[in-house]
Motif scaffolding. Structure first.
Motif, PDB file in Angstrom:
ATOM      1  N   ASP A  28      40.272  52.477  47.811  1.00  0.00           N
ATOM      2  CA  ASP A  28      39.524  51.316  48.643  1.00  0.00           C
ATOM      3  C   ASP A  28      38.378  51.113  47.825  1.00  0.00           C
ATOM      4  N   THR A  29      38.031  51.475  46.690  1.00  0.00           N
ATOM      5  CA  THR A  29      37.084  51.213  45.777  1.00  0.00           C
ATOM      6  C   THR A  29      36.927  49.947  45.362  1.00  0.00           C
ATOM      7  N   LYS A  30      35.841  48.954  45.488  1.00  0.00           N
ATOM      8  CA  LYS A  30      35.699  47.775  45.264  1.00  0.00           C
ATOM      9  C   LYS A  30      35.671  47.344  43.416  1.00  0.00           C
ATOM     10  N   VAL A  31      36.482  46.545  42.835  1.00  0.00           N
ATOM     11  CA  VAL A  31      36.444  46.490  41.535  1.00  0.00           C
ATOM     12  C   VAL A  31      36.082  45.167  41.112  1.00  0.00           C
ATOM     13  N   VAL A  32      34.959  45.165  40.389  1.00  0.00           N
ATOM     14  CA  VAL A  32      34.407  43.857  40.000  1.00  0.00           C
ATOM     15  C   VAL A  32      34.484  43.585  38.336  1.00  0.00           C
ATOM     16  N   ILE A  33      35.084  42.367  38.027  1.00  0.00           N
ATOM     17  CA  ILE A  33      35.426  42.068  36.800  1.00  0.00           C
ATOM     18  C   ILE A  33      34.338  41.053  36.216  1.00  0.00           C
ATOM     19  N   GLN A  34      33.757  41.433  35.205  1.00  0.00           N
ATOM     20  CA  GLN A  34      32.945  40.242  34.466  1.00  0.00           C
ATOM     21  C   GLN A  34      33.379  40.107  33.142  1.00  0.00           C
ATOM     22  N   GLY A  35      33.827  38.894  32.994  1.00  0.00           N
ATOM     23  CA  GLY A  35      34.236  38.401  31.668  1.00  0.00           C
ATOM     24  C   GLY A  35      33.211  37.446  30.852  1.00  0.00           C
ATOM     25  N   ASP A  36      33.525  37.350  29.681  1.00  0.00           N
ATOM     26  CA  ASP A  36      32.703  36.629  28.702  1.00  0.00           C
ATOM     27  C   ASP A  36      32.873  35.036  29.017  1.00  0.00           C
ATOM     28  N   ALA A  37      32.152  34.252  28.928  1.00  0.00           N
ATOM     29  CA  ALA A  37      32.228  32.806  29.400  1.00  0.00           C
ATOM     30  C   ALA A  37      33.131  32.218  28.319  1.00  0.00           C
ATOM     31  N   SER A  38      33.477  32.775  26.896  1.00  0.00           N
ATOM     32  CA  SER A  38      34.157  32.088  26.165  1.00  0.00           C
ATOM     33  C   SER A  38      35.861  32.394  26.306  1.00  0.00           C
ATOM     34  N   LEU A  39      36.035  33.282  27.315  1.00  0.00           N
ATOM     35  CA  LEU A  39      37.507  33.530  27.585  1.00  0.00           C
ATOM     36  C   LEU A  39      38.216  32.475  28.350  1.00  0.00           C
ATOM     37  N   ARG A  40      39.611  32.434  28.269  1.00  0.00           N
ATOM     38  CA  ARG A  40      40.248  31.618  29.062  1.00  0.00           C
ATOM     39  C   ARG A  40      40.506  32.168  30.461  1.00  0.00           C
ATOM     40  N   PHE A  41      40.602  31.621  31.221  1.00  0.00           N
ATOM     41  CA  PHE A  41      40.847  32.039  32.761  1.00  0.00           C
ATOM     42  C   PHE A  41      42.065  32.755  32.618  1.00  0.00           C
ATOM     43  N   GLY A  42      43.221  32.363  32.155  1.00  0.00           N
ATOM     44  CA  GLY A  42      44.282  33.312  32.115  1.00  0.00           C
ATOM     45  C   GLY A  42      44.237  34.535  31.823  1.00  0.00           C
ATOM     46  N   ASP A  43      43.397  34.796  30.850  1.00  0.00           N
ATOM     47  CA  ASP A  43      42.836  36.235  30.104  1.00  0.00           C
ATOM     48  C   ASP A  43      42.365  36.986  31.563  1.00  0.00           C
ATOM     49  N   VAL A  44      41.260  36.410  32.197  1.00  0.00           N
ATOM     50  CA  VAL A  44      40.900  37.119  33.332  1.00  0.00           C
ATOM     51  C   VAL A  44      41.727  37.333  34.522  1.00  0.00           C
ATOM     52  N   ARG A  45      42.647  36.307  34.606  1.00  0.00           N
ATOM     53  CA  ARG A  45      43.696  36.501  35.682  1.00  0.00           C
ATOM     54  C   ARG A  45      44.559  37.365  35.489  1.00  0.00           C
ATOM     55  N   ARG A  46      44.942  37.743  34.295  1.00  0.00           N
ATOM     56  CA  ARG A  46      45.969  38.862  33.862  1.00  0.00           C
ATOM     57  C   ARG A  46      45.174  40.230  34.188  1.00  0.00           C
ATOM     58  N   THR A  47      43.884  40.200  33.931  1.00  0.00           N
ATOM     59  CA  THR A  47      43.214  41.700  34.263  1.00  0.00           C
ATOM     60  C   THR A  47      43.075  41.768  35.791  1.00  0.00           C
ATOM     61  N   MET A  48      42.692  40.616  36.421  1.00  0.00           N
ATOM     62  CA  MET A  48      42.873  40.768  38.004  1.00  0.00           C
ATOM     63  C   MET A  48      44.224  41.290  38.564  1.00  0.00           C
ATOM     64  N   ASN A  49      45.359  40.538  38.055  1.00  0.00           N
ATOM     65  CA  ASN A  49      46.807  41.201  38.500  1.00  0.00           C
ATOM     66  C   ASN A  49      46.844  42.595  38.011  1.00  0.00           C
ATOM     67  N   ALA A  50      46.450  42.906  37.000  1.00  0.00           N
ATOM     68  CA  ALA A  50      46.673  44.402  36.541  1.00  0.00           C
ATOM     69  C   ALA A  50      45.711  45.082  37.405  1.00  0.00           C
ATOM     70  N   VAL A  51      44.633  45.019  37.979  1.00  0.00           N
ATOM     71  CA  VAL A  51      43.829  45.679  38.953  1.00  0.00           C
ATOM     72  C   VAL A  51      44.499  45.892  40.259  1.00  0.00           C
ATOM     73  N   GLU A  52      45.033  44.672  40.642  1.00  0.00           N
ATOM     74  CA  GLU A  52      45.729  44.925  42.021  1.00  0.00           C
ATOM     75  C   GLU A  52      47.118  45.668  41.772  1.00  0.00           C
ATOM     76  N   GLU A  53      47.841  45.689  40.843  1.00  0.00           N
ATOM     77  CA  GLU A  53      48.924  46.380  40.499  1.00  0.00           C
ATOM     78  C   GLU A  53      48.566  47.780  40.373  1.00  0.00           C
ATOM     79  N   ALA A  54      47.332  48.174  39.901  1.00  0.00           N
ATOM     80  CA  ALA A  54      46.950  49.657  39.960  1.00  0.00           C
ATOM     81  C   ALA A  54      46.568  50.058  41.459  1.00  0.00           C
ATOM     82  N   GLY A  55      46.615  49.229  42.358  1.00  0.00           N
ATOM     83  CA  GLY A  55      46.490  49.486  43.788  1.00  0.00           C
ATOM     84  C   GLY A  55      45.144  49.260  44.420  1.00  0.00           C
ATOM     85  N   PHE A  56      44.498  48.603  43.615  1.00  0.00           N
ATOM     86  CA  PHE A  56      43.181  48.258  44.192  1.00  0.00           C
ATOM     87  C   PHE A  56      43.276  46.949  44.792  1.00  0.00           C
ATOM     88  N   LYS A  57      42.949  46.631  46.142  1.00  0.00           N
ATOM     89  CA  LYS A  57      42.975  45.554  46.832  1.00  0.00           C
ATOM     90  C   LYS A  57      41.857  44.511  46.844  1.00  0.00           C
TER      91      LYS A  57
END
Length: 132
Positions: free
Chosen positions: A88-117
């Motif tokens: 139930d721990t909150k996970v916050v993602i900070q990504g560099d502004a030069s990244l494409r959103f797809g890279d950030v979204r893949r990380t968000m999916n990986a966090v959710e797949e790890a069991g963090f909602k």
């Protein structure tokens, strides 16, 4: 008899406090690599940093959990280990502004797949200096 104030003890205390603040201040910095956060108009209040896990994606796309760099294949295990088994721990993602959103979204999916909602993104208010 003339009264006078001895300022030497005051100066000693102030110098000791200055030294203490100089030693403690670097430890108050955020963990992980320095990234250029994307600018937004008015991001919502982002909560207390002690109540969450910080995931950073630097400009090269490397993943960090707090101040430890992790490989993408060990990301989920490392995230669960950093949370200490509390999903139930909150996970916050900070990504560099030069990244494409797809890279950030893949990380968000990986966090959710790890069991963090509870996953969020960190942004910087436009015109605000970093670290405020």
């Amino acid at each position: 008899m003339q009264a006078s104030i001895n300022v030497t003890p005051l100066v000693d205390v102030v110098l000791v406090l200055l030294i203490i603040f100089m030693v403690v201040a670097p430890g108050m910095m955020k963990p992980g690599p320095e990234v250029d956060l994307p600018k937004t108009g008015t991001p919502p209040e982002q909560g207390d940093a002690r109540d969450r896990l910080l995931v950073t994606i630097d400009a090269q796309g490397a993943l960090w959990i707090d101040d430890q760099q992790v490989t993408p294949d060990r990301f989920a295990d490392s995230l669960r280990q950093a949370a200490g088994g509390m999903e139930d721990t909150k996970v916050v993602i900070q990504g560099d502004a030069s990244l494409r959103f797809g890279d950030v979204r893949r990380t968000m999916n990986a966090v959710e797949e790890a069991g963090f909602k509870d996953v969020g993104l960190i942004a910087q208010r436009a015109g605000q200096a970093r670290g405020k």
